[in-house]
Each structure stands twice: as C-alpha cells, then as structure tokens.
Scaffold this active site. Structure first.
Site, PDB file in Angstrom:
ATOM      1  CG  ASP A 193      -0.339  -0.572   2.457  1.00  0.00           C
ATOM      2  OD1 ASP A 193       0.886  -0.419   2.638  1.00  0.00           O
ATOM      3  OD2 ASP A 193      -1.061  -1.165   3.266  1.00  0.00           O
ATOM      4  CG  ASP A 247      -9.003  -1.456  11.960  1.00  0.00           C
ATOM      5  OD1 ASP A 247      -8.017  -2.132  11.575  1.00  0.00           O
ATOM      6  OD2 ASP A 247      -9.394  -0.437  11.357  1.00  0.00           O
ATOM      7  CG  HIS A 249      -5.967  -2.249   8.920  1.00  0.00           C
ATOM      8  ND1 HIS A 249      -6.140  -1.161   9.741  1.00  0.00           N
ATOM      9  CD2 HIS A 249      -4.623  -2.372   8.772  1.00  0.00           C
ATOM     10  CE1 HIS A 249      -4.945  -0.681  10.057  1.00  0.00           C
ATOM     11  NE2 HIS A 249      -4.019  -1.397   9.489  1.00  0.00           N
ATOM     12  CD  GLU A 302      -8.850   0.877   8.001  1.00  0.00           C
ATOM     13  OE1 GLU A 302      -8.981  -0.034   8.843  1.00  0.00           O
ATOM     14  OE2 GLU A 302      -8.153   1.885   8.199  1.00  0.00           O
TER      15      GLU A 302
END
Ligand code: F6R
Length: 248
Positions: A66, A133, A135, A140
C-alpha cells in the site's frame, strides 16, 4: 500454522529467514511487503542475511502492499520513502514497485498496479502486518473479500495511530492491494507483535470469517503462517487447541 516467539526481534528474524528461504528456492519470486512498525525488525535481519551473499536479488520482484494518496514523491511520510530507508537503499539494486503517491488519477494507478501484480504472476509470498481493527494492507473493516487493488478510505483509528507513530498527520486515503489479491498469494506470513495486538489476534484466530474483521479471511487460505511474539499471543495462549487456523 501459528508460531509464538519470544519477542519482536525473534519475529523479525523468523520472517527474514522465511523470505531468504523463499528467494533461495525461487530467485524470481514476487514478494509483497508491508510497512509500519512491525516489519522493521524483519528488514533489519534480512539486510544482514543479504550480506552473506547467498541470495541472488536480481530476479526478485518486490511489491509494496500500500501507499498513501496525495503526497509528493519523496515525502518522508510516504511508504516509498520508508522502504528506501529501511530496505532498498541497503540491499543494492532490486526490482520493486509501489503505487505512486503522486499519481494524477489514483483510481487508475490502483488498476494499473493490480495489472502489474497479475503480470508478475501474483505473489509467491505475501508478508502482512495487522491493524488493531483487523485490517490487512489498508483493507479496513467492511472491505469486500473480492476486492482487488483499489483506493481505500482509512478509518479514523488507523489515521490516528499512524500519525502518532510518525509525529505527522497522514493522508486519509491510500491505494491498497485488495483482499482477493492477497488471498491469491501462494503463501502468506502475518506478523504481529506487542500487547496492543493481543485482542485482535483472539478475534482473528478464534472468531467468525467476516468482512468486519478483514484478517479473518486468512482462515480460508491454505498456506498461512502467523508469527507472534508473546505479548501479541497473550490472549490466545489459553485457547491454543481451538484455532481455526491449523494448516501447514
Ligand atoms: C502497512 C500495512 C498495514 C500495517 C498495519 C500494522 O503497509 O499494510 O496493514 O501492517 O497497520 O501496522 P504496524 O506494524 O505499525 O502495527
């Protein structure tokens, strides 16, 4: 397979060993790499291994997972900068790709990046970190499992944490390799260290497979290795017999 190691150094060392073995076995591998705090120890150990000159790096193709959208090319916040400082400037010339942060059309850049990965034959080996979380890459919670490389909106918790880590406010969007692209990898290694990851590891290894926890999709991959340090494994130790992830 879940491996619990003593500390972040051991996790980094084991990940670097796995990368080295892969490149000795298949020198023209396509390998996906994450950024963030977790893989720093892996890059440090891998740089050391390359100094033994037993790995040929000419034919390897590294891809980053990313990159933030909208920075200037050499911005120190960018993952291109991070990769250069922590790995590429230390191992000599290698073939590596990362989405262009300054691309005029980030949607188009994402599609072209996916195409580049496809042309390389997909990832032989994909290294991942994990967000608190759940991801992976910048996919996400709520991201479709069928996603390919796309422009993602980062969650406020991710923006907050990443900004804190580098002491500057990070962009709200990133180009990320999609979940389907990750799942097409022939082998996956996920690393997690530190007590802040212990809760998500419990959810990930013992919970349902759901887009609400993107990493949970890895329960369905045939070849995953999870490298944890003792802190990240803190909450799962007592449930060791119940992992859904028992593949070799
Ligand atoms: C970054 C990436 C992210 C990180 C995750 C964990 O390239 O893909 O999924 O791996 O946010 O980051 P750290 O390692 O900083 O806890």
């Amino acid at each position: 397979m879940v491996k619990i190691l003593k500390n972040p150094e051991e996790v980094g060392l084991e990940a670097a060993r796995m990368l080295t073995r892969q490149l000795i076995h298949k020198p023209n591998s396509a390998v996906a790499l994450p950024t963030g705090s977790t893989p720093l120890k892996m890059y440090k150990a891998f740089v050391k291994f390359t100094e033994f000159e037993i790995v040929e790096l000419e034919d390897v193709h590294f891809f980053n997972l990313d990159e933030y959208v909208g920075l200037t090319k050499d911005d120190p916040i960018s993952y291109a900068y991070y990769m250069n400082v922590n790995l590429f400037s230390r191992i000599g010339k290698v073939n590596h790709d990362i989405p262009r942060t300054d691309a005029a059309d980030s949607e188009k850049e994402a599609l072209e990046y996916e195409e580049k990965i496809r042309r390389a034959g997909g990832f032989d080996l994909c290294f991942l970190g994990i967000g608190i979380d759940g991801h992976i890459g910048f996919n996400e919670p709520g991201t479709s499992f069928s996603s390919v490389t796309h422009v993602a909106k980062l969650h406020s918790s991710t923006i907050e944490r990443n900004s804190k880590l580098i002491g500057k406010v990070v962009p709200k969007k990133a180009i990320t390799v999609g979940i389907k692209t990750i799942m097409n990898s022939r082998r996956i290694v996920l690393m997690a260290t530190g007590i802040e990851k212990s809760k998500v590891m419990l959810q990930f290894l013992l919970g349902d497979v759901t887009p609400e926890l993107p990493a949970s999709v890895l329960q369905l991959h045939p070849k995953v290795t999870i490298l944890l340090d003792e802190e990240a494994a803190d909450k799962i130790k007592s449930n060791a017999s119940e992992f859904h992830l028992i593949n070799p």
